[in-house]
Design an enzyme around this catalytic site. Structure first.
Site, PDB file in Angstrom:
ATOM      1  N   ALA B  51       0.804  -1.223   0.000  1.00  0.00           N
ATOM      2  CA  ALA B  51       0.000   0.000   0.000  1.00  0.00           C
ATOM      3  C   ALA B  51       0.836   1.272   0.000  1.00  0.00           C
ATOM      4  O   ALA B  51       0.320   2.342  -0.274  1.00  0.00           O
ATOM      5  CB  ALA B  51      -0.952  -0.008   1.188  1.00  0.00           C
ATOM      6  N   GLN B 163      -0.055 -14.896   2.970  1.00  0.00           N
ATOM      7  CA  GLN B 163      -1.252 -14.081   2.782  1.00  0.00           C
ATOM      8  C   GLN B 163      -2.476 -14.959   2.491  1.00  0.00           C
ATOM      9  O   GLN B 163      -3.590 -14.641   2.905  1.00  0.00           O
ATOM     10  CB  GLN B 163      -1.013 -13.046   1.678  1.00  0.00           C
ATOM     11  CG  GLN B 163       0.055 -12.036   2.102  1.00  0.00           C
ATOM     12  CD  GLN B 163       0.223 -10.866   1.147  1.00  0.00           C
ATOM     13  OE1 GLN B 163      -0.433 -10.810   0.119  1.00  0.00           O
ATOM     14  NE2 GLN B 163       1.103  -9.941   1.490  1.00  0.00           N
ATOM     15  N   VAL B 180      -1.641  -8.834  -8.093  1.00  0.00           N
ATOM     16  CA  VAL B 180      -0.935  -7.962  -9.027  1.00  0.00           C
ATOM     17  C   VAL B 180       0.575  -8.191  -8.919  1.00  0.00           C
ATOM     18  O   VAL B 180       1.300  -8.133  -9.911  1.00  0.00           O
ATOM     19  CB  VAL B 180      -1.270  -6.479  -8.727  1.00  0.00           C
ATOM     20  CG1 VAL B 180      -0.561  -5.533  -9.693  1.00  0.00           C
ATOM     21  CG2 VAL B 180      -2.783  -6.251  -8.773  1.00  0.00           C
ATOM     22  N   ASN B 182       4.124  -9.687  -8.926  1.00  0.00           N
ATOM     23  CA  ASN B 182       4.650 -10.709  -9.838  1.00  0.00           C
ATOM     24  C   ASN B 182       5.547 -11.728  -9.150  1.00  0.00           C
ATOM     25  O   ASN B 182       6.160 -11.414  -8.159  1.00  0.00           O
ATOM     26  CB  ASN B 182       5.427 -10.017 -10.972  1.00  0.00           C
ATOM     27  CG  ASN B 182       4.460  -9.425 -11.967  1.00  0.00           C
ATOM     28  OD1 ASN B 182       3.504 -10.066 -12.346  1.00  0.00           O
ATOM     29  ND2 ASN B 182       4.721  -8.183 -12.358  1.00  0.00           N
ATOM     30  N   ASP B 210      -2.447  -5.896 -19.733  1.00  0.00           N
ATOM     31  CA  ASP B 210      -2.084  -6.498 -21.031  1.00  0.00           C
ATOM     32  C   ASP B 210      -3.262  -6.371 -22.006  1.00  0.00           C
ATOM     33  O   ASP B 210      -3.075  -6.036 -23.172  1.00  0.00           O
ATOM     34  CB  ASP B 210      -1.712  -7.970 -20.831  1.00  0.00           C
ATOM     35  CG  ASP B 210      -0.625  -8.147 -19.779  1.00  0.00           C
ATOM     36  OD1 ASP B 210       0.435  -7.542 -19.929  1.00  0.00           O
ATOM     37  OD2 ASP B 210      -0.858  -8.871 -18.789  1.00  0.00           O
ATOM     38  N   HIS B 238       0.949 -13.907 -17.193  1.00  0.00           N
ATOM     39  CA  HIS B 238       1.346 -12.500 -17.280  1.00  0.00           C
ATOM     40  C   HIS B 238       2.874 -12.461 -17.356  1.00  0.00           C
ATOM     41  O   HIS B 238       3.573 -12.223 -16.372  1.00  0.00           O
ATOM     42  CB  HIS B 238       0.839 -11.748 -16.049  1.00  0.00           C
ATOM     43  CG  HIS B 238       1.280 -10.315 -16.010  1.00  0.00           C
ATOM     44  ND1 HIS B 238       0.800  -9.358 -16.877  1.00  0.00           N
ATOM     45  CD2 HIS B 238       2.178  -9.672 -15.226  1.00  0.00           C
ATOM     46  CE1 HIS B 238       1.369  -8.204 -16.612  1.00  0.00           C
ATOM     47  NE2 HIS B 238       2.222  -8.370 -15.617  1.00  0.00           N
TER      48      HIS B 238
END
Lengths: 398, 398
Positions: B51, B163, B180, B182, B210, B238
């Site tokens: 954050a 998490q 999000v 990577n 993308d 991704h």
């Protein structure tokens, strides 16, 4: 001007052109008449200086918000925009920042904003301001090591004198100008003095972040949610002499002083908290408060294009001419304003003053008059004489 | 958890509490029953990791947008939210970034978002994910000098395993998770494997940027506005093996291959342009494309909470179980999806494949299967065996 066309490609063009993938009249010919009526709006040109910087980087990616609130924007001419208001962003950068500006344009492309019909980037204000209906002047030189405030006023004043001339020559005659780059009040004054064909009333210096911070601090102290705080005025200069006015502000419709009875806190801590907020943020965050500044710019625009809620007002630094308060004329001074949503505003008359408030207003007024003398060579008023007593730059905005 | 209370002050609390200036039941007691019915909504808790980073810094200041589109959000339970959807932002940072996180909370305060009722900051996922209905997992370790992709998978995989466990234990049982950080597909897989009580269908890996970039490139090539490009699928990982699918995509409702007849460009340049966009941006802009990534996260959420336009679809990396395409099961693979706006999605069935498309899909599938073997120790599937052939990290996301 480089009109942004495709990743990696640019075209040199004599003036701004619509990108080849923007909405064209020929495309519209394929839609029904009903669709056409709904879809076709005049583009609103929004020009942004300092466009490669962090404040702009936050601001530009709020395009959806512009589209949403500009839909209600009723121009003075009586033209009413419908729900879809296509816009053009015209971005002004420097030679040094030009590659970053290309990056910004690419990211705007990748964001597929449906209402963003065109992005233009340039280093020439005469190109960027062409037909602009809004000019958001964020770019300013930061103060270098050892630079006095007088030096800062001069170096930035020259930028804003040039931009004023450019606005005067090429912008929409009723362009609204919001100056964010510091020292923003005096920069706005220089800008308007160099743009005699644009109504002086159209120039604003941003004090909305100060207003927002003041509302936040009062809400926190009173233990209420932000939206219970209204009628918050920031008087004067966007500097440490600014006057967040707790005498006229209200909480839940009641005078602040009836809700927060700790007058010592109001007099001694409140203003300091508002002023020092940016400084605390830079300590914690390691960078200036770009995100909340961008939010406050959006707030400032919205306050001009939507009717002010009944009984409330907002603060903006505007030109003092015929003001009802007895503040010196011919400076840019933050005052309480209302708008009927047509992009214009009127000053609020029903405010009260006491000695404490008035004394502080006179102090920030004296500072603005001193700043004005300091830039007389840029406003066409003779030789500059600089007698700024002290440095009043807000912490976090060095 | 530090519940954000005031500039400079924090309170240590056993669990998340509402800020004292947020909307309280007692306040509502003073309003009429009608107002009460209109004003009182369940808070939606949005948890965001990483954050204090730049992507989040853009994302968090889009709160107005959340409020606007979440108003249409119809929960699976049948509960319909009205026009005002108050939200709580729960921000996860690291010890190192904690001061910056405080700065973010302060700027959110100063932004006076009317729908943002509460901001909580913490370094403990078990506190941040408490009752979260959305978890936007942006935080990830960047690759250090000399680190192999296997090393990156392991170091980030451990974060996402932790998490996942935390989400499993404390989040809303139907929490939607968008990964999000990577390598996002495999991180999402690790996360879901560690959260057996949460439906696997609820985990997403972000491939929306993308998709947006692919739409942009097709629009630029075809000379049409973005919104004329539809049915854009990103298949697979991704990474550089991702497959932007021009076979099923449409321009103005027609197959792309009928509008862009330059098949050589489609096969050789198009995919490369999409893949290399982030790399070009980092060269120009000097930093990664945080703003457009944040926009694409908002797009991804909106696609799940608003009905997909008729005939269209969107791409998201989701869990392959019973997929109709013959893609390997038990991985996170980006595929074409539709939603009726309830937060859930279904896979689109009417897509076509040719040898060229299928060959590339098999390649990205092979990569994801290799990544999965590489993190077997984190998914509870035995010993890891790493045979990643090459580095396929997208440029600009190092």
């Amino acid at each position: 001007m480089f009109a942004w066309q495709a990743a990696g490609s640019r075209q040199w063009l004599a003036r701004a052109v619509r990108r080849n993938h923007s909405l064209e009249a020929t495309e519209l010919a394929n839609t029904s008449l009903d669709d056409k009526t709904k879809a076709w709006k005049s583009l609103i040109n929004i020009a942004v200086s300092g466009a490669a910087g962090m404040i702009a980087n936050h601001l530009l990616f709020k395009v959806r918000i512009y589209g949403l609130f500009l839909r209600g924007f009723q121009l003075a001419s009586g033209e009413v925009f419908g729900p879809d208001q296509p816009i053009t962003l015209k971005l002004l950068g420097s030679e040094r920042s030009f590659q970053a500006l290309e990056g910004v344009a690419m990211e705007l492309e990748d964001s597929l904003y449906p209402l963003l019909r065109e992005v233009n980037i340039s280093v020439d204000p005469y190109e960027v301001f062409q037909d602009a209906t809004w000019a958001l002047l964020i770019g300013a030189k930061p103060r270098g090591p050892g630079m006095e405030r007088a030096g800062l006023l001069d170096i930035n004043g020259q930028i804003f004198a040039q931009q004023g001339k450019a606005l005067n020559e090429v912008a929409s005659p009723n362009v609204k100008v919001i100056v964010v780059g510091n020292p923003c009040n005096t920069n706005a004054l220089i800008c308007l003095k160099n743009a005699p064909n644009i109504p002086a009333k159209n120039f604003h210096a941003l004090t909305r972040l100060d207003e927002n911070r003041a509302k936040c601090q009062l809400a926190l102290k009173a233990g209420v949610f932000y939206d219970k705080v209204s009628n918050m005025t920031i008087w004067g200069n966007h500097s440490t002499t600014q006057v967040p006015d707790f005498l006229n502000a209200k909480i839940n419709g009641m005078p602040v002083t009836e809700v927060i009875t700790d007058i010592k806190w109001l007099k001694e801590e409140f203003t300091e908290r508002v002023q020092k907020r940016g400084g605390i943020l830079i300590q914690k965050w390691g960078r200036s408060s770009a995100a909340s500044t961008a939010v406050s710019i959006v707030d400032a625009i919205r306050s001009l294009v939507t009717p002010t809620p009944s009984g409330d007002w907002f603060s903006t630094g505007v030109y003092t001419t015929g003001n009802p308060y007895g503040i010196a004329e011919d400076i840019i001074f933050s005052m309480p304003c209302r708008s009927n949503g047509d992009g214009d505003y009127e000053l609020v008359k029903d405010v009260i003053f006491d000695d404490y408030l008035w004394e502080r207003i006179k102090k920030t007024e004296a500072e603005l008059l001193a700043e004005k003398r300091c830039v007389a060579h840029l406003t066409g008023e003779g030789n500059a004489y600089c007698d700024l007593p002290e440095d009043t730059m807000l912490p976090g905005e060095q």
